[in-house]
Every structure is written in C-alpha cells, then in structure tokens.
Design an enzyme around this catalytic site. Structure first.
Site, PDB file in Angstrom:
ATOM      1  N   ARG A 180       0.836  -1.214   0.000  1.00 49.14           N
ATOM      2  CA  ARG A 180       0.000   0.000   0.000  1.00 49.14           C
ATOM      3  C   ARG A 180       0.864   1.255   0.000  1.00 49.14           C
ATOM      4  NH1 ARG A 180      -2.424  -1.261   5.977  1.00 49.14           N
ATOM      5  NH2 ARG A 180      -3.496  -3.148   5.374  1.00 49.14           N
ATOM      6  N   GLY A 181       0.188   2.356  -0.307  1.00 45.39           N
ATOM      7  CA  GLY A 181       0.867   3.659  -0.322  1.00 45.39           C
ATOM      8  C   GLY A 181       1.302   3.963  -1.750  1.00 45.39           C
ATOM      9  N   ALA A 182       0.865   5.138  -2.249  1.00 48.33           N
ATOM     10  CA  ALA A 182       1.048   5.449  -3.668  1.00 48.33           C
ATOM     11  C   ALA A 182       2.461   5.187  -4.199  1.00 48.33           C
ATOM     12  CB  ALA A 182       0.640   6.897  -3.898  1.00 48.33           C
TER      13      ALA A 182
ATOM     14  N   ASN B 119      -6.680  12.115  -1.030  1.00 45.23           N
ATOM     15  CA  ASN B 119      -5.879  11.339  -0.085  1.00 45.23           C
ATOM     16  C   ASN B 119      -6.816  10.431   0.711  1.00 45.23           C
ATOM     17  OD1 ASN B 119      -3.256  10.781   1.043  1.00 45.23           O
ATOM     18  ND2 ASN B 119      -3.933  11.790   2.909  1.00 45.23           N
ATOM     19  N   LYS B 120      -6.243   9.641   1.598  1.00 49.21           N
ATOM     20  CA  LYS B 120      -7.017   8.650   2.366  1.00 49.21           C
ATOM     21  C   LYS B 120      -8.291   9.233   2.944  1.00 49.21           C
ATOM     22  CE  LYS B 120      -6.054   5.277   2.670  1.00 49.21           C
ATOM     23  NZ  LYS B 120      -6.458   4.200   1.790  1.00 49.21           N
TER      24      LYS B 120
ATOM     25  N   CYS C  61      -3.317   8.504   8.188  1.00 49.64           N
ATOM     26  CA  CYS C  61      -2.949   7.358   7.349  1.00 49.64           C
ATOM     27  C   CYS C  61      -1.439   7.101   7.393  1.00 49.64           C
ATOM     28  CB  CYS C  61      -3.420   7.556   5.910  1.00 49.64           C
ATOM     29  SG  CYS C  61      -3.449   6.003   4.977  1.00 49.64           S
TER      30      CYS C  61
ATOM     31  N   ARG D 261      -5.610  -0.517  -8.819  1.00 52.14           N
ATOM     32  CA  ARG D 261      -6.275   0.455  -7.942  1.00 52.14           C
ATOM     33  C   ARG D 261      -6.492   1.735  -8.745  1.00 52.14           C
ATOM     34  NH1 ARG D 261      -4.001   1.190  -2.256  1.00 52.14           N
ATOM     35  NH2 ARG D 261      -6.135   1.893  -1.935  1.00 52.14           N
TER      36      ARG D 261
ATOM     37  N   ASP E  29      -2.539  10.916  -2.843  1.00 51.62           N
ATOM     38  CA  ASP E  29      -2.641   9.874  -3.876  1.00 51.62           C
ATOM     39  C   ASP E  29      -2.757  10.523  -5.241  1.00 51.62           C
ATOM     40  OD1 ASP E  29      -3.816   8.612  -1.242  1.00 51.62           O
ATOM     41  OD2 ASP E  29      -3.041   7.011  -2.520  1.00 51.62           O
TER      42      ASP E  29
HETATM   43  P1  RI2 Z   1       3.021   7.732  -0.128  1.00 57.29           P
HETATM   44  C1  RI2 Z   1      -1.959   5.934   0.685  1.00 57.29           C
HETATM   45  O1  RI2 Z   1      -3.017   5.231   0.096  1.00 57.29           O
HETATM   46  C2  RI2 Z   1      -2.401   7.017   1.630  1.00 57.29           C
HETATM   47  O2  RI2 Z   1      -3.591   7.655   1.232  1.00 57.29           O
HETATM   48  C3  RI2 Z   1      -1.196   7.923   1.573  1.00 57.29           C
HETATM   49  O3  RI2 Z   1      -1.433   9.221   2.073  1.00 57.29           O
HETATM   50  C4  RI2 Z   1      -0.887   7.901   0.091  1.00 57.29           C
HETATM   51  O4  RI2 Z   1      -1.117   6.544  -0.301  1.00 57.29           O
HETATM   52  C5  RI2 Z   1       0.482   8.348  -0.322  1.00 57.29           C
HETATM   53  O5  RI2 Z   1       1.456   7.460   0.150  1.00 57.29           O
HETATM   54  P2  RI2 Z   1      -3.209   3.618   0.288  1.00 57.29           P
HETATM   55  O6  RI2 Z   1      -2.382   2.934  -0.776  1.00 57.29           O
HETATM   56  O7  RI2 Z   1       3.235   7.670  -1.602  1.00 57.29           O
HETATM   57  O8  RI2 Z   1      -2.793   3.255   1.687  1.00 57.29           O
HETATM   58  O9  RI2 Z   1       3.358   9.085   0.418  1.00 57.29           O
HETATM   59  O10 RI2 Z   1      -4.683   3.404   0.045  1.00 57.29           O
HETATM   60  O11 RI2 Z   1       3.709   6.609   0.610  1.00 57.29           O
END
Ligand code: RI2
Length: 323
Positions: A27-29, A222-223, A143, A72, A212
């Site tokens: 997870r995380g963009a 964002n989240k 998040c 996603r 995101d």
């Molecule tokens: P970074 C995440 O989404 C969160 O919303 C977070 O703020 C965003 O990605 C950016 O993450 P998810 O994949 O790229 O957990 O800064 O749904 O790590």
C-alpha cells in the site's frame, strides 16, 4: 491466449505485484509504484524471451501496463510511472532499426530512472519542508504516507518535533504503520481514533499528510478522512500541508471531481453478521477530496504550491519531464 493466463504463467513477478497491490498487501502510492516497477524489472528477461520481435516486446509491455493499471483506480503515481516508461519506449521505437534487446535496455533504464526519482524526491521534500519549520512543532498526520513519515523524521532530526498525533485511519489502520515508523526514531507519538482529530486539533501547530493524486487546480485526493481534518484545521487556524512528489499530479484532471474514487469491500468496514445490524448498506470509499482552499501548501520536490495556483502546478509539470 487469454492475457491474464499468459501474464500469470509468463510474467510471474508482475502477476504477483498485481495481486499484492489489489489486495493491499502493498500500500501507499509511491510504495505501490516502486513495487510494480521492480516487478517488471525482475521479469524483463522473461519479457524479452516471450517476444519474437520488437513489436511483440511493445505488446507485452502494453499488456503488463494494462494489468497493473487495473489494480487500484485512484492514485496516479503508478500510472504516471508506467506512462513515462511507455513514452520512452515509443520514442525509442521510432527508429525502425531498434531491436527488442535495445527496447528492453531502454525499459530497464527508464525503470531505474523512475526508481531513483522516487527515492530522491522524498529526501528533497523532507529537506525543503524542514527548512520551513522555525520552532518546535506539534504535528497531526493521517494514514501512512512514506513521504510524510520521511518529512517528519527529518524535522525530528533537525530537533524540531515536539509530538505527533497519528490517527488510526479506519478501516485498515494504516496509522499503526505510521506510529511504528515514527516510534523507531523515538518520536513522541500520540495515537488517536479518527473521530478525535477535531478535538486534538487545538494541540497541534500544523497538519501534514501525503497524497494519492493532486489535480491541476490544487485539490488533493488522499485517504478517506483527510477532508474533515482539513476543514477543522482551517476552522482552528492551523496550517494544513501536503507533502507529495510531482509524479502524484494527475496530468489530465482539472479538479478533484474528475478523479475516480476507489470503493473497497464492505468487509473492510464490518466483517460480522450483517443481519444482526438490520442489513444496512455499507459504503467504503478509500479516498476523499480536499479542495485547494483548505490547503496551505503542497510541497513537491520541484517547488511549493500555495493554495489555488494552477500556473504553479503547470510549472512543476513542465519541470517534471518524466510525467
Ligand atoms: P506515499 C496511501 O493510500 C495514503 O492515502 C497515503 O497518504 C498515500 O497513499 C500516499 O502514500 P493507500 O495505498 O506515496 O494506503 O506518500 O490506500 O507513501
């Protein structure tokens, strides 16, 4: 042959990445973008073997790109990364003498370029942001953003973090990841439930979150839960900052309304017997839109956007030749 079948049997690293991203094991963009790019890199030899010529190489890349894009729908880091590689491959293949091996080399060097970009941008944003902070501050975050965590760690290294309020971030509790990462640097963390963010806003100096997607008018996706935090921050006269890399700019979206918001399984919200609750409809959007008017500034590695500054976003895009 069915594309998915051939993807699973031929390009196993990519197939695994598709599953891991879809199921949110990854997870995380930017973490998602990095993981996907590394999976293509690991399968590069296979892609080459399965392509009889340069045309088939490009077709195979296209199939991989499409399967990763379907994982996603909201975050744009991965689409921007894939489109950058596709663009470089197309440029290269204009020369009709280019071989499939040379295209493969180009794909690998484009992947490496983007991976470097992911790594370096976070450091650049952290350094730039910490310079803006003049006294010890209390921060609230929501998040888990790998970028925001790196920024907070840098501010802490520069001895300017008093404490960080971290929201749990239901339904998947990514706030726990943030809490753990900040604690590893001995940062004073106060973990709170999402609905306590309004109450504790008085205690903080600023809010810091990742993104995101950023649209051309400066809205930030964002989240889920980011938007109400931004509204309360404005009400309490607190600065609301977004720390995000330029490859999170959705190059074709004028406003946040144009971004598809991912809805995930209702089982993430309630996994018990629904009948016991009288079978309510459950809604589980993963992201929300924070309008530009609530955002003090978006800090990217290529400059800061303060409020509604579409020109500035265009300037950043111009500099970000890789997008
Ligand atoms: P970074 C995440 O989404 C969160 O919303 C977070 O703020 C965003 O990605 C950016 O993450 P998810 O994949 O790229 O957990 O800064 O749904 O790590």
């Amino acid at each position: 042959m069915d594309k998915l079948y051939s993807m699973k049997s031929d390009f196993e690293n990519v197939a695994k990445a598709v599953e891991d991203i879809k199921n949110m094991r990854i997870r995380g963009a930017s973490v998602i973008a990095k993981y996907a790019l590394e999976s293509i890199r690991r399968d590069s030899r296979k892609i080459l073997e399965k392509s009889r010529n340069r045309e088939e190489f490009l077709e195979n890349f296209e199939a991989i790109k499409e399967s990763l894009l379907r994982t996603r729908p909201t975050a744009v880091a991965l689409p921007n990364a894939l489109r950058f590689i596709e663009y470089r491959l197309k440029l290269k293949s204009r020369n009709k003498n280019i071989t499939k091996n040379e295209l493969c080399d180009e794909m690998i060097s484009s992947i490496d370029y983007f991976l470097d970009k992911i790594k370096n941008s976070k450091k650049e944003i952290a350094t730039a942001f910490s310079k803006l902070i003049k006294t010890k501050v209390s921060i609230m975050t929501h998040c888990h953003s790998s970028t925001t965590v790196e920024v907070i760690k840098k501010i802490n290294e520069d001895r300017k973090v008093k404490e960080v309020y971290v929201t749990e971030t239901r339904p998947l509790y990514q706030g726990y990841v943030t809490a753990k990462k900040l604690r590893e640097s001995n940062i004073n963390v106060k973990l709170i439930v999402d609905s306590a963010s309004g109450m504790f806003m008085k205690n903080v100096d600023l809010v810091l979150v990742g993104a995101d997607a950023i649209t051309l008018n400066g809205d930030v996706i964002n989240k889920i839960g980011t938007y109400p935090i931004a509204v309360v921050a404005k009400e309490e006269n607190k600065n609301f900052f977004v720390t995000a890399e330029s490859y999170k700019i959705a190059t074709n979206a004028k406003t946040g309304k144009e971004i598809a918001i991912e809805y995930r399984s209702i089982r993430e919200v309630y996994n018990g017997n629904l009948g016991r609750l009288g079978n309510p409809e459950i809604l589980n959007p993963s992201f929300d839109i924070t309008p530009a008017k609530y955002i003090t500034a978006i800090i990217t590695e290529l400059g800061a956007v303060r409020g509604k500054q579409p020109k500035k976003i265009k300037e950043i895009l111009k500099k970000a030749k890789y997008v």
